[in-house]
Structure formats: structure tokens, C-alpha cells
Write a protein that holds these residues in place. Structure first.
Motif, PDB file in Angstrom:
ATOM      1  N   GLU A  86       0.866  -1.174   0.000  1.00 24.58           N
ATOM      2  CA  GLU A  86       0.000   0.000   0.000  1.00 24.58           C
ATOM      3  C   GLU A  86       0.908   1.231   0.000  1.00 24.58           C
ATOM      4  O   GLU A  86       1.587   1.485   0.999  1.00 24.58           O
ATOM      5  N   TYR A  87       0.930   1.976  -1.097  1.00 26.06           N
ATOM      6  CA  TYR A  87       1.866   3.098  -1.178  1.00 26.06           C
ATOM      7  C   TYR A  87       1.195   4.320  -1.778  1.00 26.06           C
ATOM      8  O   TYR A  87       0.235   4.223  -2.519  1.00 26.06           O
ATOM      9  N   SER A  88       1.740   5.476  -1.408  1.00 27.67           N
ATOM     10  CA  SER A  88       1.138   6.747  -1.820  1.00 27.67           C
ATOM     11  C   SER A  88       2.162   7.857  -1.663  1.00 27.67           C
ATOM     12  O   SER A  88       3.323   7.606  -1.329  1.00 27.67           O
ATOM     13  N   GLN A 100      -6.196   4.783  11.018  1.00 30.16           N
ATOM     14  CA  GLN A 100      -6.146   3.323  10.896  1.00 30.16           C
ATOM     15  C   GLN A 100      -5.707   2.668  12.206  1.00 30.16           C
ATOM     16  O   GLN A 100      -6.269   1.657  12.622  1.00 30.16           O
ATOM     17  N   LEU A 101      -4.700   3.250  12.841  1.00 26.27           N
ATOM     18  CA  LEU A 101      -4.221   2.689  14.102  1.00 26.27           C
ATOM     19  C   LEU A 101      -5.308   2.730  15.173  1.00 26.27           C
ATOM     20  O   LEU A 101      -5.502   1.772  15.922  1.00 26.27           O
ATOM     21  N   ALA A 102      -6.029   3.857  15.238  1.00 27.17           N
ATOM     22  CA  ALA A 102      -7.090   3.987  16.225  1.00 27.17           C
ATOM     23  C   ALA A 102      -8.235   3.023  15.943  1.00 27.17           C
ATOM     24  O   ALA A 102      -8.884   2.523  16.868  1.00 27.17           O
ATOM     25  N   GLY A 103      -8.473   2.752  14.662  1.00 27.81           N
ATOM     26  CA  GLY A 103      -9.586   1.883  14.286  1.00 27.81           C
ATOM     27  C   GLY A 103      -9.224   0.427  14.122  1.00 27.81           C
ATOM     28  O   GLY A 103     -10.071  -0.393  13.759  1.00 27.81           O
ATOM     29  N   GLY A 104      -7.965   0.083  14.350  1.00 30.68           N
ATOM     30  CA  GLY A 104      -7.554  -1.310  14.236  1.00 30.68           C
ATOM     31  C   GLY A 104      -7.420  -1.804  12.816  1.00 30.68           C
ATOM     32  O   GLY A 104      -7.476  -3.010  12.563  1.00 30.68           O
ATOM     33  N   THR A 105      -7.225  -0.891  11.859  1.00 36.47           N
ATOM     34  CA  THR A 105      -7.125  -1.294  10.451  1.00 36.47           C
ATOM     35  C   THR A 105      -5.782  -0.924   9.838  1.00 36.47           C
ATOM     36  O   THR A 105      -5.639  -0.890   8.617  1.00 36.47           O
ATOM     37  N   ALA A 106      -4.802  -0.629  10.671  1.00 38.60           N
ATOM     38  CA  ALA A 106      -3.495  -0.200  10.162  1.00 38.60           C
ATOM     39  C   ALA A 106      -2.720  -1.382   9.588  1.00 38.60           C
ATOM     40  O   ALA A 106      -2.945  -2.535   9.962  1.00 38.60           O
ATOM     41  N   PRO A 107      -1.773  -1.119   8.702  1.00 41.91           N
ATOM     42  CA  PRO A 107      -0.951  -2.192   8.138  1.00 41.91           C
ATOM     43  C   PRO A 107      -0.036  -2.797   9.198  1.00 41.91           C
ATOM     44  O   PRO A 107       0.202  -2.209  10.260  1.00 41.91           O
ATOM     45  N   ALA A 332      -1.026  -4.470  16.763  1.00 47.97           N
ATOM     46  CA  ALA A 332      -2.199  -5.303  16.495  1.00 47.97           C
ATOM     47  C   ALA A 332      -1.957  -6.327  15.386  1.00 47.97           C
ATOM     48  O   ALA A 332      -2.879  -7.024  14.985  1.00 47.97           O
ATOM     49  N   SER A 333      -0.721  -6.419  14.902  1.00 44.27           N
ATOM     50  CA  SER A 333      -0.425  -7.378  13.835  1.00 44.27           C
ATOM     51  C   SER A 333      -0.757  -8.802  14.271  1.00 44.27           C
ATOM     52  O   SER A 333      -0.442  -9.222  15.388  1.00 44.27           O
TER      53      SER A 333
END
Length: 443
Positions: A86-88, A100-107, A332-333
Motif C-alpha cells: 500500500e503506497y502513496s 487506521q491505528l485507532a480503528g484497528g485497520t493499520a498495516p 495489532a499485527s
């Protein structure tokens, strides 16, 4: 920043068992082949669980291509691992990552900007201490002193450096030739002003510098005046209103005298390489990190570097030296061990080093840096930039000085001075007042 959300780690229990079924005959204790059942011995590959990791980053097209190639090389060797890339660009990356980190969806893995470490890795505790993964990461390959100085906080190894970075003055050799500027490795703020004035007198559409910002100008300039941190550990500004006014006044002078491109023009292009004046050879130099040189060279290959400006009477050099985008492992990984193994290969393996080359500046492992230099695979200008920065480095920036809200606040006042909306004294007094108010709310 959103409050960190604590999540329990997912632990996968692998149970390998074999049951031995045996029978007894009336005449013998021996079992026949038909009566005996043995569990098959799993191969190493069969024992590995198929995993999918997410790896996110930002950067230039060269960086994207290199990291994608590295992912392909690693997964070819480790077919049980799938890595989703995932890059930008950099714009908006921090805000997206925090959400993402707060929502638990971070890489699983992502580099951090050095000034995000305090908020994300330390206060937020949203990343894993790499020491916890010492069995999966070749920590011995890194310079332990460098890690201790720059990426260990309160005993926690918060990031693995993807390179070694340093702030320098990058300049266009054709521009310097055109305007008769001596190529020197030593600069100070007086020389910057004098040189820029001469350039603008020769060509009113030419400027020695483009837009300056808080990290690349204001904080180092003030550090040279004070010898200390931008924000003290006791959550007070590390400077007086007079010192801050001096920095704002110099900034205004650069704009008034044509040394710095007007903000009405430069502010349209957050990336210097997108600025038509840079592309057309009308801007001569930029203060930046060694890791940005490859992007600068994509538009002007004839770039060289000099030291960041430091006055003879400076109390500190203010020269930024840091790990290039410390790689963080999401707490969370679901597969921290596999993520750590990939990170270790990416940052320490010679094959990976030859793929990445200098997209994150000079490799953090000296053996790999020497390998690339010997093969001519790393830009000698990048090596020179890091060496220049390391000759006179400033103190590592403390966590609170990199706070994003405080930095944006300072950037707003710098912009107001640049657009002529505030005079330097009013801007200095206003910023200190706002900083003090904001610092009261920072935990």
C-alpha cells in the motif's frame, strides 16, 4: 490525536500431534504394519502457516518500484508469505495512519516520520518494541549506538532505521555556474542572504531558495540561537520571544530581498520538484534530507550538496541527523513474527540492499552501505550528504518537539509572516502564547 485503542494480541496455537495405534496379537507383542499408524513428519514448508502481511509506505516512484521489487524477491523465497503493498505520496499519510491505528485497520508494517515517534510509538504505544522480536530480527547488523541515540525511547526500540539521513543544502550546479556562485561546502545565514540578493539582482525571476518550513528552517535556526530543544521536556517553549522574532525577521528579509521565492508562487507547490521555477532552473538550492536527493535529481540530475548553514557563533549546529523513516511494527499485527522476519531481511540482507539502494538514503547496515558503494550502486551525492551532516550533527530532536499539532501551529505563523499578514514581533508573541496554551493540553 485519537486515544490509542488497546487490542489483545492474537496468539495462534499450533499443535502437532501423532497418535500411535497399536494392537497386540495373541502370540506376540509385535505389531503388524497394518496395525500401526504413524503421523507423517511435516516438512519445513508444510509446517509454515500461510500468512498475509500488509506493508504501507509513502515516497517517490523510485522508492515504490524498489520496494515492490524487494517484496517480490522476499515472497519468492518465502512462498508461504503474501505481502500486500500500500503506497502513496506523503500528503495526508499521517492522518490516514493515525485513523487506521485507532480503528484497528493499520498495516502490519509502516515507516514513521521521525517526528511521529513520540505520538504513535511512545505515547500511543501502538507499535511493538523491536526488542520483543530479537529472535526474528538481526539486530546485531545495526550500529547499536545509533539505535540507542535515535530510536530507543525509555528502553523501547520503537523503530528500525531504513536508512541514515541528514539535512544538507542541495544545490543545482548549472544554476550556480550561471550566476557565478562559488561551490563551497560551508554556508551560514549571512552568506545565504548575500548570495541570494546577487542572484535576484541579475534575474528578477530567479531565486536562490524556494519555500522554507518549520522543520527545515525555523526549528534549526532557533536551535542555533538557543543551543537547546524547540520544546523543553517540561512542556515549555525552548526559546524567548526575542529569539523567535529574530528567526521570523530573517525569514521576512529573505522574502523582501528576493532571496526566497514569494509564497504566492511557492505555496502552490508543496513538493519542490513540482515547482515550475525549479524545473526551469530558476531556483538554485533547497534545504533537505539526503533521502530526498533522488527525487530532486529526477528533475535535475546535476545536483551537489553542501553543509546546512551554521553561523560561526551558533550555540548548536541544529543540523538534523536521524534514522530515515524508522520502520514500525503494528502492535495489532496478527503475524508479528513473520512481519519481523521480513523487516529484518529488508533492512539487513545484502540482496535487499542491492534492490533498495539509496531510496531511503544510505543503508543503516554499514556492511551493506560499503557493498553498494563498492559496486557503484548508491549515489555518491547521497553518501556525501550523510557524511556532511554527520560531521556536525545537532542533538536528536526530543519527542515533544516533533508533535504534529505544535508543528502545524508554528507553520501557520511562519506562513502569516511570509504572506505579510503578521510582523515578526507579533508573530513571535502570538506563537508563544498559542504554544503555551496547546502545551497545557498535551499529556
Amino acid at each position: 490525536m485519537p486515544k490509542p485503542i488497546k487490542q489483545m494480541r492474537l496468539i495462534t496455537l499450533l499443535a502437532l500431534g501423532a497418535s500411535l495405534i497399536s494392537g497386540c496379537s495373541n502370540s506376540s507383542d509385535k505389531t503388524t504394519a497394518q496395525e500401526q499408524t504413524a503421523a507423517p513428519v511435516p516438512t519445513e514448508q508444510a509446517a509454515r502457516e500461510d500468512v498475509t502481511l500488509r506493508f504501507a509506505w509513502w515516497g517517490s516512484e523510485n522508492r515504490h518500484k524498489a520496494l515492490l521489487a524487494a517484496i517480490d524477491a522476499y515472497t519468492a523465497k518465502n512462498p508461504h508469505v503474501q505481502i500486500e503493498a500500500e503506497y502513496s505520496g506523503f500528503d495526508g499519510y499521517y492522518e490516514k495512519l493515525v485513523t487506521q491505528l485507532a480503528g484497528g485497520t493499520a498495516p502490519d508494517l509502516t515507516p514513521l516520520s521521525f517526528d511521529w515517534i513520540d505520538e504513535i510509538a511512545v505515547k500511543g504505544d501502538l507499535t511493538i518494541d523491536w526488542y520483543e522480536q530479537k529472535d526474528n530480527v538481526n539486530l546485531d547488523a545495526f550500529d547499536s549506538g545509533f539505535l540507542e541515540k535515535y530510536t530507543v525511547v525509555n528502553g523501547k526500540l520503537v523503530g528500525l532505521p531504513m536508512g541514515i539521513n541528514g539535512m544538507v543544502t542541495a544545490y543545482s550546479k548549472p544554476f550556480f555556474d550561471k550566476y557565478g556562485i562559488e561551490e563551497s561546502s560551508d554556508w551560514d545565514w549571512e552568506k545565504i542572504h548575500e548570495t541570494g540578493v546577487k542572484v535576484h539582482e541579475q534575474d528578477p525571476e530567479a531565486y536562490l531558495l524556494a519555500q522554507l518550513d518549520v522543520r527545515g528552517f525555523l526549528q534549526p535556526y532557533v536551535a542555533q540561537l538557543t543551543g537547546g530543544q524547540w520544546i523543553n521536556e517540561d512542556k515549555t517553549p525552548g526559546f524567548t520571544a526575542g529569539q523567535l522574532e529574530q528567526a521570523f525577521a530573517y525569514y521576512k528579509q529573505l522574502l523582501d530581498d528576493g532571496v526566497l521565492q514569494p509564497l504566492a508562487q511557492s505555496s502552490l507547490y508543496p513538493e519542490i520538484t513540482e515547482n515550475p521555477a525549479w524545473q526551469q532552473g530558476k531556483i538554485g538550492a533547497v534545504f533537505g534530507l539526503a533521502s530526498t536527493l533522488s527525487k530532486l535529481k529526477s528533475f535535475n540530475p546535476d545536483i551537489d550538496v553542501a553543509s546546512y548553514p551554521v553561523p560561526a557563533d551558533a550555540k548548536a549546529s541544529g543540523v538534523v541527523v536521524n534514522p530515515s523513516n524508522p520502520l514500525a511494527l503494528n502492535r495489532a499485527s496478527k503475524h508479528p513474527g513473520e512481519a519481523a522476519k521480513f523487516a529484518s531481511w529488508l533492512l539487513t540482507d545484502p540482496e535487499a540492499a542491492e534492490i533498495l539502494m539509496d531510496v531511503y538514503s544510505v543503508p543503516p547496515v554499514k556492511a551493506n552501505a560499503d557493498l553498494l558503494a563498492g559496486k557503484g550502486l548508491i549515489d555518491s551525492t547521497v553518501v556525501k550528504a550523510v557524511e556532511l551532516a554527520l560531521t556536525n550533527p545537532g542533538d536528536p530532536v526530543n519527542g515533544i518537539s516533533g508533535n504534529q499539532e505544535l508543528s502545524k501551529l508554528a507553520e501557520d505563523y511562519l506562513q502569516q509572516v511570509g504572506f505579510g499578514q503578521l510582523e515578526p514581533r507579533a508573530a513571535a508573541e502570538g506563537l508563544i502564547t498559542r504554544l503555551n496554551d496547546k502545551l497545557k493540553d498535551i499529556e
